[in-house]
Design an enzyme around this catalytic site. Sequence first.
Site, PDB file in Angstrom:
ATOM      1  N   ARG A 105       7.556  -8.873  16.071  1.00 55.70           N
ATOM      2  CA  ARG A 105       8.166  -7.578  15.613  1.00 55.70           C
ATOM      3  C   ARG A 105       7.189  -6.417  15.861  1.00 55.70           C
ATOM      4  O   ARG A 105       5.971  -6.742  15.901  1.00 55.70           O
ATOM      5  CB  ARG A 105       8.303  -7.406  14.023  1.00 55.70           C
ATOM      6  CG  ARG A 105       8.712  -6.284  13.477  1.00 55.70           C
ATOM      7  CD  ARG A 105       8.897  -6.337  11.907  1.00 55.70           C
ATOM      8  NE  ARG A 105       9.038  -5.151  11.461  1.00 55.70           N
ATOM      9  CZ  ARG A 105       8.147  -4.232  10.879  1.00 55.70           C
ATOM     10  NH1 ARG A 105       7.036  -4.650  10.696  1.00 55.70           N
ATOM     11  NH2 ARG A 105       8.584  -2.837  10.587  1.00 55.70           N
ATOM     12  N   HIS A 107       0.850  -1.019   0.032  1.00 56.70           N
ATOM     13  CA  HIS A 107       0.154   0.000  -0.159  1.00 56.70           C
ATOM     14  C   HIS A 107       0.919   0.969  -0.068  1.00 56.70           C
ATOM     15  O   HIS A 107       2.091   1.281   0.179  1.00 56.70           O
ATOM     16  CB  HIS A 107      -0.977  -0.078   1.311  1.00 56.70           C
ATOM     17  CG  HIS A 107      -0.241   0.178   2.329  1.00 56.70           C
ATOM     18  ND1 HIS A 107       0.599  -0.876   3.116  1.00 56.70           N
ATOM     19  CD2 HIS A 107       0.109   1.087   3.482  1.00 56.70           C
ATOM     20  CE1 HIS A 107       1.081  -0.618   4.169  1.00 56.70           C
ATOM     21  NE2 HIS A 107       0.845   0.820   4.400  1.00 56.70           N
ATOM     22  N   ASP A 130       0.795   5.333   1.839  1.00 62.72           N
ATOM     23  CA  ASP A 130       0.218   5.988   2.936  1.00 62.72           C
ATOM     24  C   ASP A 130      -0.457   7.163   2.383  1.00 62.72           C
ATOM     25  O   ASP A 130       0.215   7.876   1.472  1.00 62.72           O
ATOM     26  CB  ASP A 130       1.163   6.263   3.918  1.00 62.72           C
ATOM     27  CG  ASP A 130       1.943   5.152   4.636  1.00 62.72           C
ATOM     28  OD1 ASP A 130       1.348   4.129   4.372  1.00 62.72           O
ATOM     29  OD2 ASP A 130       2.787   5.394   5.173  1.00 62.72           O
ATOM     30  N   HIS A 174       4.662  -0.190  -0.048  1.00 57.05           N
ATOM     31  CA  HIS A 174       5.526  -0.710   0.973  1.00 57.05           C
ATOM     32  C   HIS A 174       4.604  -1.827   1.758  1.00 57.05           C
ATOM     33  O   HIS A 174       3.260  -1.637   1.436  1.00 57.05           O
ATOM     34  CB  HIS A 174       6.252   0.284   2.086  1.00 57.05           C
ATOM     35  CG  HIS A 174       4.991   1.022   2.698  1.00 57.05           C
ATOM     36  ND1 HIS A 174       4.828   2.331   2.022  1.00 57.05           N
ATOM     37  CD2 HIS A 174       4.665   1.326   3.925  1.00 57.05           C
ATOM     38  CE1 HIS A 174       4.010   2.752   2.603  1.00 57.05           C
ATOM     39  NE2 HIS A 174       3.496   2.187   3.897  1.00 57.05           N
TER      40      HIS A 174
END
Length: 407
Positions: free
Chosen positions: A338, A272, A274, A328
Amino acid sequence: MPVAQPLHMSHHKSLMRGVPNHYRTMALKNSLHRGQSDNYHRLRPEAVKSNLLRGASADLSEFIWPKDQWPSLAHNDFQLAQELPTVDLSGLLFGSEEERDKTADLLVKMFSEWGFVQVINHGVPTEVTQKMMIQARNFFDLPLEQKEKGVASSSSKHEGFGYGVESGFYYAGKPWIDRFQCRWSPVCEIREPVEKVFSPSDAEEFSNSIESYNSHLDKLAMQILELCARGLGLPHDTFTKPFNGTAGDCIARMNYYPPCPLSSLTLGLGAHTDPNLLTILSQCKVGGLQVCKNGTWISVKPKPDTLVINIGDTFEAWTNGRFQSVEHRAVVNETEARMSLVYFSSPPTKSLIQIPEQLITAEHPLRFNPSFTWEEYKMYLFKKHVEGNGVKVAKDWLRRPATTSQN
């Protein structure tokens, strides 16, 4: 509705047996249906649980994405030849005008070529970031029923914030992620949901940590915007003036990606861009962020005391395409959890964003709406996500002529 239990490590090995063939068949059968309930505008009834835990079937088939979106690069496959560039911001505090110009020029070059950059000597104290990471981990380590107290109902003024929120994007599969977010500005709304989750003393410590951390990012975001204007040869307040001395319309988010037995068949977040202006990311030592550079995915290696900053759709449009808002994603792995802290910066909702005349030339003709507001773009995103369109169409509205922007 029964509460799903967390997937402990003891379950992961057994789930891995026979996964590929079985799940690939199921993925093809279900690829048209998974992810269709990840709406932008409201929380579903079962969204009181994280994407990982809520309503997951025993075979986890709903987390499998279509084959063409399976990650081709491991979370820790770092190729130094294609490493994300790094910019040293120390000149902002102690450098000469010449050094500031060099920093601004380099930052503009990276945002033009990559849309992403790593920054060091950025002014956010290490201890502030570390404390925020510890607080985030404390939150995600809580029992599910405790975290669920921080869910905002569909009737709440905080709808879309709190624990278990949706991504805001329509993905082809269910993301393997646990999440908490709050509105940071124009009014900080962190304390109400946190006070429902923690004891009074723990809630105070958590809130103080996120307020301290994001206050530093407020300052950094304004510095980056001023450097960008400087590097583009524009008045220094070109991109900060609409903020009128405020932090604008900002969101603070914590992302947690548990170990995943299906790491080769799913994603923590799908590809996607941002929609906002700038995104500032702090990540733990476990890799997972991947950036698409000229059609090739690159894993971003986490580095101590380093922040990742990327351009959003709004900034790409504001610079008439001089900067890139690039795709990204977040990939997961089988053994290590994570975490990332994300700060989304946008202008005040009703402030007018106008493409500088200096950025409209014969070499760079007008490509985007010459003027718009962040509120108008958000309304378009809201509408498109309700209709079920994917992340690939997110920039369409920004590219339209101003005369058709309300269609």
